[in-house]
Design an enzyme around this catalytic site. Structure first.
Site, mmCIF file in Angstrom:
data_model
loop_
_atom_site.group_PDB
_atom_site.id
_atom_site.type_symbol
_atom_site.label_atom_id
_atom_site.label_comp_id
_atom_site.label_asym_id
_atom_site.label_seq_id
_atom_site.Cartn_x
_atom_site.Cartn_y
_atom_site.Cartn_z
ATOM 1 N N PRO A 1 0.793 -1.238 0.000
ATOM 2 C CA PRO A 1 0.000 0.000 0.000
ATOM 3 C C PRO A 1 0.827 1.290 0.000
ATOM 4 O O PRO A 1 0.273 2.356 -0.257
ATOM 5 C CB PRO A 1 -0.821 -0.104 1.285
ATOM 6 C CG PRO A 1 -0.088 -1.067 2.152
ATOM 7 C CD PRO A 1 0.605 -2.016 1.242
ATOM 8 N N LYS A 2 2.126 1.176 0.284
ATOM 9 C CA LYS A 2 2.906 2.409 0.357
ATOM 10 C C LYS A 2 4.006 2.474 -0.702
ATOM 11 O O LYS A 2 5.065 3.053 -0.482
ATOM 12 C CB LYS A 2 3.515 2.548 1.756
ATOM 13 C CG LYS A 2 2.429 2.683 2.804
ATOM 14 C CD LYS A 2 2.945 3.226 4.107
ATOM 15 C CE LYS A 2 1.789 3.332 5.089
ATOM 16 N NZ LYS A 2 2.233 3.754 6.417
ATOM 17 N N SER A 3 3.742 1.896 -1.864
ATOM 18 C CA SER A 3 4.728 1.909 -2.926
ATOM 19 C C SER A 3 4.476 3.087 -3.871
ATOM 20 O O SER A 3 3.408 3.207 -4.456
ATOM 21 C CB SER A 3 4.627 0.601 -3.716
ATOM 22 O OG SER A 3 5.193 0.749 -5.000
#
Lengths: 338, 355
Positions: B106-108
């Site tokens: 989710p944090k790419s």
């Protein structure tokens, strides 16, 4: 002033949830509890308080931890296969700050490793054979600057570096991180840092750059990654540092920027959060802590009579957080106690 | 999603023509990663394909294999984007795959940007025919300034609304997992702006309301509220400003020690060029309340009000009142920021007072 020797019971400091708990306040209060536990032995409430004078940065342990990454990284580090210049930078910069003299052999290996990540068309990539990207470019150039020898600087092809920087420069003054990549204020800082160190700051490169950063300032006073996005410590540092390198901090509303920055320090923990109503994190000691020397310079230039002798945040409290809560027993620093 | 066979792709006959290119780190490099054999061989083949920029189905398949082994490998994402366009692939199935990848990562930066590139490209169909397209996805509609929603036909508007609905739902799902995911909020702002002044701007306020009901301290939601009013068609009209002041006051009354609504209120007043004194009565009414009177934000807002008054009146009395507010903050209410509040107190000396 600090937190540990402040008058009053340490239990009276910290977040007030107005008897209306939400997820934000719950995780904040949990974090405060774990910081209180870390601090407890140093407070007057402790049965036999540990002297504050015994708090120190355990340099040798951190040096050992950092040196451990040089020759072998286990396979889970594959997730950073596109960030190899960063790995070199974190290691060498840490050693440099810890006062560990970088041996010649290590410097030679660093120069060789970094040179294999330079792209033919300019800039540096996350690894050999990858495309150029502003973040590894920043890291690579700074690694070479840390080594600081002519041999190190000679690695950089300044002509193609400028070509790369201009290739990712956008009409609105921003920079994409790589060709076809995302735009945010990190790009502005990475480009300005690399260009300043290598002396390739041209008007074409810098035109509109400051104005773009200025548009990233939000109603809170801090900077977001892109115009409109939430003010955030990482982007605030990148933006402010880029402006300082450009000599254009004038694009900011200084008062709201300073207020926002000062407001990021946590009243119990002493460390910094990155955004309003989020948790303290050791990394913001750098992103937010690093903002204050630049602010100090900005404020001095406005107010010759009222010069800021010290930075407008509580340095003792930040030190206490890092040294008491964030040093790992086996070396290295962390976000917060687990 | 990746190949289910036991044989690695590079041992199959369709790859036999490729001469793999080993990674050239140079002699005795720093930070060598102990890659798995699968990874290093995959990358040797990837380097060979990428070197020639081969535009083929097998290259496209390979990019997926590499991505799933190394999701932050930005070079392979870029290559995949050029392949999707060159091979004229169906992008709706790409969106499904991105959903899966976002759930895992989710944090790419790369995955969120990839979504934006794909949606940007899909939305190009809504542009008037005479708008030039570019060879790299990402500059496609940014160059033209987004979708001119009001100039679209009814059918195109319907398509735009549907696309926005899908994207906002995608982002809302990510925010369910982490209501402050920075990438999700950045992308959300791009979606709202890119598709132009459609009905989603007003609907966004409802979405923000829901998030604030769940967590009144979600500063990302507050920031989005400011964005919704100032970047789209809603605007900070007199009517909207009054509504927002009223809205924010009720939030402050519920949680007076919550920084977010205080800063939002100050931001709205400043943006709309209203004086801070407009909320003086409200603030002073909170002072005697035990549940509010130690809020650092109440006191810092009062300081701003008194400072504004001091600058206007330029009397010793008004400057003193502002200084007292600063001292209250430095010594009692917000001592962690004592240095900052003392600096603010010093700044008050710059107000030239009438004799």
């Amino acid at each position: 002033m600090g937190v540990l020797n402040r008058p009053g019971d340490i239990n009276s400091y910290g977040y007030n949830d107005d008897s209306f708990p939400t997820e934000s306040s719950e995780v904040q209060l949990e974090t405060e509890e774990s910081i209180r536990r870390a601090f407890f032995s140093y407070t007057p409430e402790s049965p036999r308080p540990t002297p504050l004078a015994s708090i120190e940065l355990r340099k040798m342990r951190h040096v050992k931890y950092v040196l451990g990454g040089i020759d072998f990284l286990a396979s889970y580090w594959t997730s950073l296969d596109a960030s190899k210049p960063w790995l070199c930078y974190w290691i060498l910069h840490s050693l440099d700050l810890l006062g560990y003299k970088i041996p010649e052999k290590l410097a030679e290996r660093a120069i060789s490793t970094i040179s294999h990540m330079q792209c033919e068309t300019g800039g540096f990539a996350g690894g050999p054979g990858q495309e150029a990207h502003l973040a590894p470019t920043y890291a690579a150039v700074n690694v070479l600057a840390i080594i600081g020898t002519k041999e190190a600087y000679d690695v950089i092809n300044r002509t193609t570096l400028l070509e790369f920087l201009l290739r990712v420069k956008q009409k609105d003054g921003s920079f994409t991180m790589t060709v076809g990549g995302e735009t945010d204020v990190r790009g502005s800082y990475c480009a300005m840092s690399a260009a300043t160190i290598t002396n390739i700051m041209t008007p074409e490169l810098t035109s509109g750059a400051a104005e773009f950063v200025g548009r990233c300032q939000t109603y809170e006073g801090g900077l977001g990654g892109y115009p409109g996005v939430e003010a955030h410590g990482g982007y605030a540092f990148c933006g402010l540092a880029a402006l300082e390198l450009l000599g254009r901090t004038d694009v900011l509303d200084v008062d709201t920027f300073v207020k926002w920055s000062a407001s990021r320090q946590m009243s119990l923990e002493g460390g910094f959060q990155g955004r309003t109503n989020k948790l303290v994190d050791g990394c913001y000691s750098f992103w937010m802590g690093g903002v204050f020397p630049i602010i100090g310079k900005m404020l001095e230039s406005f107010d010759a009579d009222n010069s800021v002798l010290d930075f407008v945040y509580d340095r003792d409290a930040l030190q206490e957080y890092m040294l008491v809560a964030c040093q790992s027993k086996t070396g290295g620093l962390r976000d917060k106690p687990s | 999603m990746s190949d289910q066979d036991d044989i690695p792709f590079y041992e199959k006959p369709e790859w036999a023509d490729i001469v793999p290119i080993p990674q050239d780190d140079g002699p005795n490099p720093l930070v060598p990663i102990a890659y798995t054999k699968e990874y290093s061989t995959t990358m040797d083949y990837f380097r060979a394909i990428c070197r020639t920029q081969e535009q083929s189905e097998r290259a496209l398949d390979l990019t997926k294999i590499v991505i799933e082994l190394s999701p932050s490998h930005y070079t392979v994402w870029h290559y995949r984007q050029t392949l999707l366009k060159a091979l004229n692939k169906d992008l709706s199935s790409e969106l499904d795959w991105i959903q899966y990848m976002i759930d895992e990562n989710p944090k790419s930066y790369q995955i969120w940007h990839h979504r934006q590139v794909i949606v940007d490209h899909i939305s190009a169909a809504l542009l008037p025919a005479d708008v030039p397209t570019s060879s790299t996805f990402s500059t496609l509609t940014t160059a033209s300034g987004g979708i001119p929603y009001n100039a679209l036909s009814e059918q195109q508007k319907e398509a735009a609304r549907e696309a926005v609905k899908v994207e906002l739902a995608f982002i809302a799902a990510a925010l369910e997992e982490d209501s402050k995911n920075y990438h999700a909020w950045s992308y959300r702002q791009w979606v709202l702006s890119h598709f132009g002044p459609g009905p989603w701007w007003a609907e966004e306020l409802e979405y923000i309301d829901k998030l604030l009901e769940t967590d009144i301290r979600n500063n990302s939601a507050w920031n989005q509220r400011f964005y919704a009013f100032t970047q789209g068609p809603l605007g900070l009209s007199q009517e909207n400003v009054e509504k927002e002041i009223k809205y924010t006051k009720t939030k402050i009354e519920r949680t007076p020690s919550n920084e977010s609504p205080w800063v939002y209120l100050g931001g709205v007043l400043r943006k709309a060029n209203h004086p801070m004194s407009e909320i003086k009565e409200f603030c002073e009414s909170l002072l005697p309340m035990p549940r509010a009177n130690f809020s650092p934000y109440l006191h810092s807002t009062l300081l701003e009000i008194y400072e504004e008054e001091a600058k206007a009146r330029r009397t010793i009395e008004s400057v003193t009142k502002a200084k007292e507010a600063a001292v209250m903050l430095a010594e009692k209410v917000d001592p962690i920021r004592a240095k900052y509040w003392n600096w603010r107190k010093g700044q008050l000396n710059n107000i030239s007072v009438e004799a």
